[in-house]
Design a protein around this motif. Sequence first.
Motif, PDB file in Angstrom:
ATOM      1  N   GLY A   5       1.164  -1.009  -0.370  1.00  0.00           N
ATOM      2  CA  GLY A   5       0.471   0.039   0.069  1.00  0.00           C
ATOM      3  C   GLY A   5       0.577   1.044  -0.043  1.00  0.00           C
ATOM      4  N   VAL A   6       1.081   2.570  -1.234  1.00  0.00           N
ATOM      5  CA  VAL A   6       1.775   3.932  -1.205  1.00  0.00           C
ATOM      6  C   VAL A   6       0.555   4.187  -1.279  1.00  0.00           C
ATOM      7  N   PHE A   7       1.140   5.922  -1.583  1.00  0.00           N
ATOM      8  CA  PHE A   7       0.897   6.948  -1.751  1.00  0.00           C
ATOM      9  C   PHE A   7       0.280   7.245  -3.194  1.00  0.00           C
ATOM     10  N   GLY A   8      -0.534   7.415  -3.843  1.00  0.00           N
ATOM     11  CA  GLY A   8      -0.354   8.745  -5.262  1.00  0.00           C
ATOM     12  C   GLY A   8      -0.099   9.674  -5.038  1.00  0.00           C
ATOM     13  N   ASP A   9      -0.291  10.425  -3.973  1.00  0.00           N
ATOM     14  CA  ASP A   9      -0.164  12.223  -4.426  1.00  0.00           C
ATOM     15  C   ASP A   9       1.067  12.670  -3.413  1.00  0.00           C
ATOM     16  N   LYS A  10       1.711  11.652  -3.082  1.00  0.00           N
ATOM     17  CA  LYS A  10       2.915  12.462  -1.830  1.00  0.00           C
ATOM     18  C   LYS A  10       3.996  12.601  -1.971  1.00  0.00           C
ATOM     19  N   VAL A  47      -0.741  -0.727  -4.529  1.00  0.00           N
ATOM     20  CA  VAL A  47      -2.146  -0.550  -4.072  1.00  0.00           C
ATOM     21  C   VAL A  47      -1.714   1.025  -3.867  1.00  0.00           C
ATOM     22  N   LEU A  48      -2.598   1.846  -4.812  1.00  0.00           N
ATOM     23  CA  LEU A  48      -3.183   3.149  -3.592  1.00  0.00           C
ATOM     24  C   LEU A  48      -3.802   3.202  -2.410  1.00  0.00           C
ATOM     25  N   VAL A  49      -3.054   4.227  -1.260  1.00  0.00           N
ATOM     26  CA  VAL A  49      -4.003   4.027  -0.416  1.00  0.00           C
ATOM     27  C   VAL A  49      -4.251   5.876  -0.180  1.00  0.00           C
ATOM     28  N   GLU A  50      -5.150   5.977   0.846  1.00  0.00           N
ATOM     29  CA  GLU A  50      -5.456   7.299   1.723  1.00  0.00           C
ATOM     30  C   GLU A  50      -4.560   7.397   2.736  1.00  0.00           C
ATOM     31  N   ALA A  51      -4.644   8.652   3.493  1.00  0.00           N
ATOM     32  CA  ALA A  51      -4.246   8.245   4.979  1.00  0.00           C
ATOM     33  C   ALA A  51      -5.337   7.269   6.159  1.00  0.00           C
ATOM     34  N   ALA A  52      -6.048   8.399   5.368  1.00  0.00           N
ATOM     35  CA  ALA A  52      -7.077   7.458   6.726  1.00  0.00           C
ATOM     36  C   ALA A  52      -7.515   5.711   6.490  1.00  0.00           C
ATOM     37  N   GLY A 117      -6.841  11.587   8.795  1.00  0.00           N
ATOM     38  CA  GLY A 117      -6.386  10.341   9.495  1.00  0.00           C
ATOM     39  C   GLY A 117      -4.669  10.329   8.913  1.00  0.00           C
ATOM     40  N   THR A 118      -4.162  11.985   9.566  1.00  0.00           N
ATOM     41  CA  THR A 118      -2.527  12.098   9.513  1.00  0.00           C
ATOM     42  C   THR A 118      -2.164  12.191  10.621  1.00  0.00           C
ATOM     43  N   THR A 119      -1.492  12.094  10.953  1.00  0.00           N
ATOM     44  CA  THR A 119      -0.182  12.634  12.181  1.00  0.00           C
ATOM     45  C   THR A 119      -0.252  13.994  13.050  1.00  0.00           C
ATOM     46  N   ALA A 120      -0.622  15.225  12.162  1.00  0.00           N
ATOM     47  CA  ALA A 120      -1.022  16.084  11.867  1.00  0.00           C
ATOM     48  C   ALA A 120      -2.951  16.077  12.130  1.00  0.00           C
ATOM     49  N   ASP A 121      -3.424  15.508  11.933  1.00  0.00           N
ATOM     50  CA  ASP A 121      -4.394  15.036  12.056  1.00  0.00           C
ATOM     51  C   ASP A 121      -5.322  15.181  13.482  1.00  0.00           C
ATOM     52  N   LYS A 132     -10.168  26.003  13.993  1.00  0.00           N
ATOM     53  CA  LYS A 132     -10.982  25.766  13.943  1.00  0.00           C
ATOM     54  C   LYS A 132     -10.544  25.413  11.855  1.00  0.00           C
ATOM     55  N   THR A 133     -10.558  23.646  11.636  1.00  0.00           N
ATOM     56  CA  THR A 133     -10.254  23.213  10.454  1.00  0.00           C
ATOM     57  C   THR A 133     -11.144  22.420   9.575  1.00  0.00           C
ATOM     58  N   LEU A 134     -10.578  22.492   9.007  1.00  0.00           N
ATOM     59  CA  LEU A 134     -10.646  21.781   6.940  1.00  0.00           C
ATOM     60  C   LEU A 134     -10.789  21.168   6.510  1.00  0.00           C
ATOM     61  N   LYS A 135     -11.309  19.713   6.823  1.00  0.00           N
ATOM     62  CA  LYS A 135     -10.629  18.100   6.279  1.00  0.00           C
ATOM     63  C   LYS A 135     -11.016  17.597   5.255  1.00  0.00           C
ATOM     64  N   TYR A 136      -9.390  16.769   4.520  1.00  0.00           N
ATOM     65  CA  TYR A 136      -9.845  16.587   3.339  1.00  0.00           C
ATOM     66  C   TYR A 136      -9.425  15.212   3.160  1.00  0.00           C
ATOM     67  N   ASP A 137     -10.283  13.773   2.270  1.00  0.00           N
ATOM     68  CA  ASP A 137      -9.488  13.301   2.097  1.00  0.00           C
ATOM     69  C   ASP A 137      -8.327  13.114   1.634  1.00  0.00           C
ATOM     70  N   GLN A 138      -7.771  13.453   0.659  1.00  0.00           N
ATOM     71  CA  GLN A 138      -6.888  13.316  -0.386  1.00  0.00           C
ATOM     72  C   GLN A 138      -5.798  14.288  -0.163  1.00  0.00           C
ATOM     73  N   ASN A 139      -4.617  14.331  -0.784  1.00  0.00           N
ATOM     74  CA  ASN A 139      -3.800  14.748   0.496  1.00  0.00           C
ATOM     75  C   ASN A 139      -3.587  16.553  -1.063  1.00  0.00           C
ATOM     76  N   THR A 140      -3.738  15.987  -2.236  1.00  0.00           N
ATOM     77  CA  THR A 140      -3.895  16.667  -3.303  1.00  0.00           C
ATOM     78  C   THR A 140      -4.926  17.476  -2.952  1.00  0.00           C
ATOM     79  N   GLU A 141      -5.996  17.857  -2.537  1.00  0.00           N
ATOM     80  CA  GLU A 141      -7.298  18.637  -2.588  1.00  0.00           C
ATOM     81  C   GLU A 141      -7.010  19.114  -1.320  1.00  0.00           C
ATOM     82  N   THR A 142      -5.916  18.613   0.099  1.00  0.00           N
ATOM     83  CA  THR A 142      -5.990  19.819   0.736  1.00  0.00           C
ATOM     84  C   THR A 142      -4.848  20.720  -0.071  1.00  0.00           C
ATOM     85  N   PHE A 143      -3.513  20.698  -0.217  1.00  0.00           N
ATOM     86  CA  PHE A 143      -3.050  21.261  -1.125  1.00  0.00           C
ATOM     87  C   PHE A 143      -3.693  22.453  -1.554  1.00  0.00           C
ATOM     88  N   ALA A 144      -4.280  21.860  -2.354  1.00  0.00           N
ATOM     89  CA  ALA A 144      -5.464  22.574  -3.508  1.00  0.00           C
ATOM     90  C   ALA A 144      -5.917  23.711  -3.345  1.00  0.00           C
TER      91      ALA A 144
END
Length: 204
Positions: A5-10, A47-52, A117-121, A132-144
Amino acid sequence: VVRIGVFGDKPPFGYVDEKGNNQGYDIALAKRIAKELFGDENKVQFVLVEAANRVEFLKSNKVDIILANFTQTPQRSEQVDFCLPYMKVALGVAVPKDSNITSVEDLKDKTLLLNKGTTADAYFTQNYPDIKTLKYDQNTETFAALMDKRGDALSHDNTLLFAWVKDHPDFKMGIKELGNKDVIAPAVKKGDKELKEFIDNLII
């Protein structure tokens, strides 16, 4: 074949390049594991995974190993077995170039962007529930979201952020180091002693 399991966007850890190939530090280690196991570095199924969903993918047998910039924590260690670490990491906060955020106190009344699902979260949810936080599933969404100014700052592993701000000169590190110095390690299913020992010997 070993399923990893690896990331596809980090980048620089795990990402998919424009040709559709998996690249990054985690990918290089994954290929090394396959080469040692089977004598062929291509005998790996990425296999692409998300942090969570990293823990879930191991537990439900979708992957044999997680190599996705996975920080070792006591909570995660109850559910999976970590191998020896291959990288040290702390958290950081990236902000726009003109931002004056330099400490966690400066984040009060601001919106902080987090990848679920990250350590920062976990760190901000536990220690600073008032921010106040805004959370996203995907890394790319968070940076966007940071680039679109949907938030004032973004917190993630600092090694990842240092690489990102280098590629995005309109942004800088507001906070270079935060939280505990953690380690990044491969993880296997709970009780998979054989595979754990094999990977440990490879990392030593």
